[in-house]
Design a protein around this motif. Structure first.
Motif, short mmCIF file in Angstrom:
data_model
loop_
_atom_site.label_atom_id
_atom_site.label_comp_id
_atom_site.label_asym_id
_atom_site.label_seq_id
_atom_site.Cartn_x
_atom_site.Cartn_y
_atom_site.Cartn_z
N UNK A 30 8.60 51.80 58.12
CA UNK A 30 7.49 50.87 58.38
C UNK A 30 6.76 50.58 57.09
N UNK A 31 6.30 49.33 56.92
CA UNK A 31 5.42 49.01 55.81
C UNK A 31 4.46 47.90 56.24
N UNK A 32 3.39 47.77 55.50
CA UNK A 32 2.40 46.72 55.78
C UNK A 32 2.95 45.41 55.25
N UNK A 33 2.84 44.38 56.08
CA UNK A 33 3.21 43.03 55.68
C UNK A 33 2.03 42.15 56.10
N UNK A 34 1.04 42.05 55.22
CA UNK A 34 -0.19 41.35 55.58
C UNK A 34 -0.86 42.07 56.73
N UNK A 35 -1.18 41.34 57.80
CA UNK A 35 -1.90 41.96 58.92
C UNK A 35 -0.99 42.64 59.95
N UNK A 36 0.33 42.67 59.69
CA UNK A 36 1.26 43.28 60.65
C UNK A 36 2.08 44.37 59.97
N UNK A 37 2.78 45.13 60.79
CA UNK A 37 3.69 46.16 60.30
C UNK A 37 5.10 45.60 60.35
N UNK A 38 5.82 45.75 59.26
CA UNK A 38 7.23 45.35 59.16
C UNK A 38 8.05 46.59 59.45
N UNK A 39 8.96 46.50 60.42
CA UNK A 39 9.74 47.66 60.86
C UNK A 39 11.22 47.41 60.61
N UNK A 40 11.86 48.37 59.96
CA UNK A 40 13.31 48.37 59.79
C UNK A 40 13.86 49.47 60.68
N UNK A 41 14.92 49.16 61.43
CA UNK A 41 15.47 50.10 62.41
C UNK A 41 16.96 50.29 62.16
N UNK A 42 17.36 51.53 61.96
CA UNK A 42 18.78 51.88 61.87
C UNK A 42 19.11 52.72 63.11
N UNK A 43 20.07 52.28 63.90
CA UNK A 43 20.46 52.99 65.11
C UNK A 43 21.48 54.08 64.75
N UNK A 44 21.17 55.30 65.16
CA UNK A 44 22.07 56.41 64.86
C UNK A 44 22.93 56.82 66.04
N UNK A 45 22.32 56.89 67.23
CA UNK A 45 23.10 57.27 68.41
C UNK A 45 22.37 56.87 69.68
N UNK A 46 23.13 56.81 70.76
CA UNK A 46 22.56 56.53 72.07
C UNK A 46 22.55 55.05 72.39
N UNK A 47 22.15 54.77 73.61
CA UNK A 47 22.03 53.40 74.09
C UNK A 47 20.63 52.90 73.83
N UNK A 48 20.51 51.74 73.18
CA UNK A 48 19.20 51.14 72.98
C UNK A 48 19.36 49.65 72.71
N UNK A 49 18.29 48.91 72.93
CA UNK A 49 18.35 47.46 72.75
C UNK A 49 18.61 47.07 71.30
N UNK A 50 18.25 47.92 70.35
CA UNK A 50 18.48 47.60 68.94
C UNK A 50 19.97 47.68 68.61
N UNK A 51 20.66 48.69 69.14
CA UNK A 51 22.10 48.80 68.93
C UNK A 51 22.82 47.61 69.58
N UNK A 52 22.32 47.20 70.76
CA UNK A 52 22.90 46.03 71.43
C UNK A 52 22.76 44.80 70.54
N UNK A 53 21.57 44.61 69.97
CA UNK A 53 21.32 43.45 69.11
C UNK A 53 22.28 43.46 67.92
N UNK A 54 22.41 44.63 67.28
CA UNK A 54 23.28 44.75 66.11
C UNK A 54 24.73 44.39 66.46
N UNK A 55 25.21 44.86 67.61
CA UNK A 55 26.58 44.54 68.04
C UNK A 55 26.75 43.05 68.31
#
Length: 158
Positions: free
Chosen positions: A58-83
């Protein structure tokens, strides 16, 4: 009541968190990044409890937080998006006062609650039909969360 002006985060799914942090820091001066190991034992994933493990920066990007997500294991919507799409902007996050009420309000409009953990204070809504991004709802102060992580890790605020 949902307020679109309370946008608090932009979430980006990446294949390699370290490479992504380096890329955004070197090319756009973003940082400092606070790191987080997100190991959720039983998130609601399409109505079923499933474990998931992600690395997050996470880092500050003006008034919001910028989030980078690396999926390691399990079922999640982020892994679905990446696929389905490869790396990219996965979601925009909004702060809400009452998470359970907002989930119900979105479901009443025909949206589906696809993942989350109300105990942890987050929910993803399937708003990706137009524009390709999901909506995340949180019931906590995202910037304060980032700043606390940063402080705990001994990193400077910039």
């Amino acid at each position: 009541m949902f307020d679109a002006q309370k946008v608090v985060q932009i979430g980006v799914v990446v294949k390699d968190l370290d490479d992504a942090m380096r890329y955004y820091a070197e090319n756009f001066g973003m940082g400092p990044f606070a790191l987080m190991d997100s190991d959720v034992a039983a998130a609601n994933y399409y109505g079923q409890r499933r474990p998931q493990h992600n690395r997050i920066a996470l880092c500050r990007l003006g008034p919001v937080v910028f989030e980078l997500i690396e999926c390691l294991s399990g079922d999640c919507v982020h892994a679905d998006y990446l696929k389905e799409h490869g790396e990219g902007v996965d979601h925009i996050c909004f702060q809400v006062d009452n998470l359970a009420e907002e989930i119900k309000a979105f479901e009443a409009k025909g949206f589906r609650y696809i993942e989350g953990d109300e105990r942890e204070g987050f929910a993803y809504i399937d708003a990706d039909k137009v524009g390709g991004m999901k909506v995340e709802l949180v019931d906590y102060d995202m910037m304060a969360f980032y700043e606390k992580l940063l402080e705990e890790q001994g990193r400077r605020k910039e």
